[in-house]
Design an enzyme around this catalytic site. Structure first.
Site, PDB file in Angstrom:
ATOM      1  N   ARG A  33      16.856  23.345 -60.782  1.00 19.45           N
ATOM      2  CA  ARG A  33      16.853  24.789 -59.821  1.00 19.45           C
ATOM      3  C   ARG A  33      15.480  25.540 -60.023  1.00 19.45           C
ATOM      4  NH1 ARG A  33      20.922  22.089 -58.861  1.00 19.45           N
ATOM      5  NH2 ARG A  33      22.934  22.591 -59.723  1.00 19.45           N
ATOM      6  N   GLU A 177      38.122  19.003 -64.604  1.00 17.41           N
ATOM      7  CA  GLU A 177      37.302  18.919 -63.104  1.00 17.41           C
ATOM      8  C   GLU A 177      36.773  17.486 -62.789  1.00 17.41           C
ATOM      9  OE1 GLU A 177      33.349  20.886 -63.439  1.00 17.41           O
ATOM     10  OE2 GLU A 177      32.826  20.364 -61.367  1.00 17.41           O
ATOM     11  N   LYS A 219      39.894  22.403 -61.646  1.00 20.48           N
ATOM     12  CA  LYS A 219      38.686  22.350 -61.038  1.00 20.48           C
ATOM     13  C   LYS A 219      38.289  21.168 -60.104  1.00 20.48           C
ATOM     14  CE  LYS A 219      33.710  23.741 -61.278  1.00 20.48           C
ATOM     15  NZ  LYS A 219      32.898  24.801 -62.060  1.00 20.48           N
ATOM     16  N   SER A 261      31.821  24.265 -55.829  1.00 19.02           N
ATOM     17  CA  SER A 261      31.212  24.464 -54.718  1.00 19.02           C
ATOM     18  C   SER A 261      30.516  23.171 -54.061  1.00 19.02           C
ATOM     19  CB  SER A 261      30.169  25.692 -54.167  1.00 19.02           C
ATOM     20  OG  SER A 261      29.134  25.308 -55.342  1.00 19.02           O
ATOM     21  N   GLY A 262      30.098  22.351 -54.880  1.00 14.28           N
ATOM     22  CA  GLY A 262      29.547  21.178 -54.811  1.00 14.28           C
ATOM     23  C   GLY A 262      28.343  20.981 -53.980  1.00 14.28           C
ATOM     24  N   GLY A 263      27.606  21.789 -53.371  1.00 14.29           N
ATOM     25  CA  GLY A 263      26.643  21.692 -52.454  1.00 14.29           C
ATOM     26  C   GLY A 263      26.762  22.252 -50.981  1.00 14.29           C
ATOM     27  N   ARG A 292      26.341  26.792 -57.862  1.00 14.97           N
ATOM     28  CA  ARG A 292      25.428  26.999 -56.774  1.00 14.97           C
ATOM     29  C   ARG A 292      25.835  28.147 -55.690  1.00 14.97           C
ATOM     30  NH1 ARG A 292      24.689  20.780 -55.558  1.00 14.97           N
ATOM     31  NH2 ARG A 292      26.829  20.911 -56.646  1.00 14.97           N
TER      32      ARG A 292
HETATM   33  P1  13P Z   1      28.597  23.925 -58.201  1.00 15.09           P
HETATM   34  O1  13P Z   1      29.684  25.201 -57.757  1.00 15.09           O
HETATM   35  O2  13P Z   1      27.404  24.005 -57.818  1.00 15.09           O
HETATM   36  O3  13P Z   1      29.153  22.566 -57.589  1.00 15.09           O
HETATM   37  O4  13P Z   1      28.910  24.160 -59.824  1.00 15.09           O
HETATM   38  C1  13P Z   1      30.330  24.137 -60.283  1.00 15.09           C
HETATM   39  C2  13P Z   1      30.325  23.309 -61.390  1.00 15.09           C
HETATM   40  O5  13P Z   1      30.232  23.768 -62.501  1.00 15.09           O
HETATM   41  C3  13P Z   1      30.090  21.802 -61.356  1.00 15.09           C
HETATM   42  O6  13P Z   1      30.261  20.859 -62.789  1.00 15.09           O
END
Ligand code: 13P
Length: 339
Positions: A33, A177, A219, A261-263, A292
């Protein structure tokens, strides 16, 4: 923490109007990042950046908890206040990422298994002393024509459940998650099928491992089209498919679901969450645990310069507020322009 306390923390993490800030990037990931904005990946820059995020005025109104990385849990604000204490004093529950990352799964080309169970009981005991009230473990399931294998899903589900049981034994709420990646060219139907199978196996293993569902937070990914799929599903379709998938596989004993959010771009992630909360009555709270999608504009506005801290904080405050509204179904795209 007993069962009652685990439940109370889980409920507080997904309280209506608020959600979780994922600021638990490993040193390697935050380095990627920082590279994007030309900032050197050294401890002081990582500390400065995280202090900017956590000390954003009023952000606790919309942020219920913050996921930290091991290094960050041990760092402090410039005035010496430890980050976990600062967060707790400002109404945000401190949490800790405890997995050791997703590594290649031997014998299964292209697939991953998350490591970090060895010594986890001892690490959790230390994290409790440092002030962590919840933890996170991320499993990664990738999609292409030949994967995921049933074995990969099962192995990751078992690791997630062993982690969750150890957390609850230590008095820490586990964020479970299982992330089905959005990187491929697959369509939304394939994402729904793989996400459903993954959630089904995850909850089977959580049950086998005697995990207390009332004292955890799920998650998951949203059900969306792969990034390279030519046919991108719209907001309403994503909301419907995600809710359909979750209602089929997530027991109503779980207090809340906080999406990654995953991208997805920040505004799209907010619009998806809002569409679900606006259109459906659901047995669990639907909230966010974005990395992100909460941080990207703040990171860019900061750019590593002390003089930009206020601009960076304004950018985070805006995303936090809009996502807070999305948990209530009260967000609209016009608010992006107005801001
Ligand atoms: P993102 O929302 O950027 O996908 O990150 C969340 C997260 O904690 C991934 O493990």
């Amino acid at each position: 923490m007993n069962a009652h306390d685990l439940h109370a923390v889980a409920v507080a993490m997904v309280e209506k109007g608020r959600g979780i800030l994922a600021a638990d990037e490993s040193t390697g990931t935050i380095g990627k990042r920082f590279a994007g904005i030309g900032v050197e990946n050294v401890e002081e820059n990582r500390r400065n950046y995280r202090e900017m995020l956590f000390t954003t005025k009023g952000v606790g109104e919309y942020i219920s908890g913050v996921i930290l990385y091991d290094e960050t849990l041990r760092q402090a604000c410039k005035d010496g206040t430890a980050f976990p204490k600062y967060l707790a004093d400002h109404g945000m529950i401190p949490g800790i990422k405890v997995d050791a990352g997703a590594k290649a799964l031997a014998g299964f080309p292209g697939e991953k298994i998350t490591e970090g169970l060895d010594g986890l009981r001892e690490r959790l005991a230390e994290y409790v002393k440092l002030g962590a009230k919840f933890a996170k473990w991320r499993a990664v399931i990738d999609i292409n024509d030949d994967i995921p294998s049933d074995f990969c899903i099962r192995a990751n589900a078992q690791a997630l459940a062993r982690y969750a049981a150890l957390c609850q034994e230590a008095g820490i709420v586990p964020i479970v998650e299982p992330e089905v990646l959005m990187d491929g060219a697959h369509d939304i139907a394939r994402c729904e099928a793989v996400t459903g199978e993954t959630l089904s196996q995850v909850f089977r293993e959580l049950h086998n491992h005697r995990v207390f569902l009332e004292g955890m937070v799920l998650k998951p990914n949203m059900v969306i089209s792969g990034k390279k799929c030519p046919q991108q599903a719209g907001v309403e379709e994503v909301a419907e498919a995600t809710v359909r998938c979750l209602t089929r596989y997530v027991p109503s004993a779980v207090p809340g679901i906080a999406f990654l959010s995953g991208g997805q771009s920040d505004a799209v992630a907010t619009a998806h969450l809002n569409a679900m909360n606006a259109a459906f009555e659901l047995p669990w709270q639907l909230s966010f645990s974005y990395g992100r999608a909460l941080q990207a504009p703040a990171l860019k506005a900061w750019g590593g310069k002390a003089g930009n801290i206020e601009t960076g904080q304004r950018a985070l405050a805006l995303r936090a507020r809009l996502n807070g509204l999305a948990t209530l179904g009260e967000y609209s795209a016009d608010m992006e322009k107005a801001a």
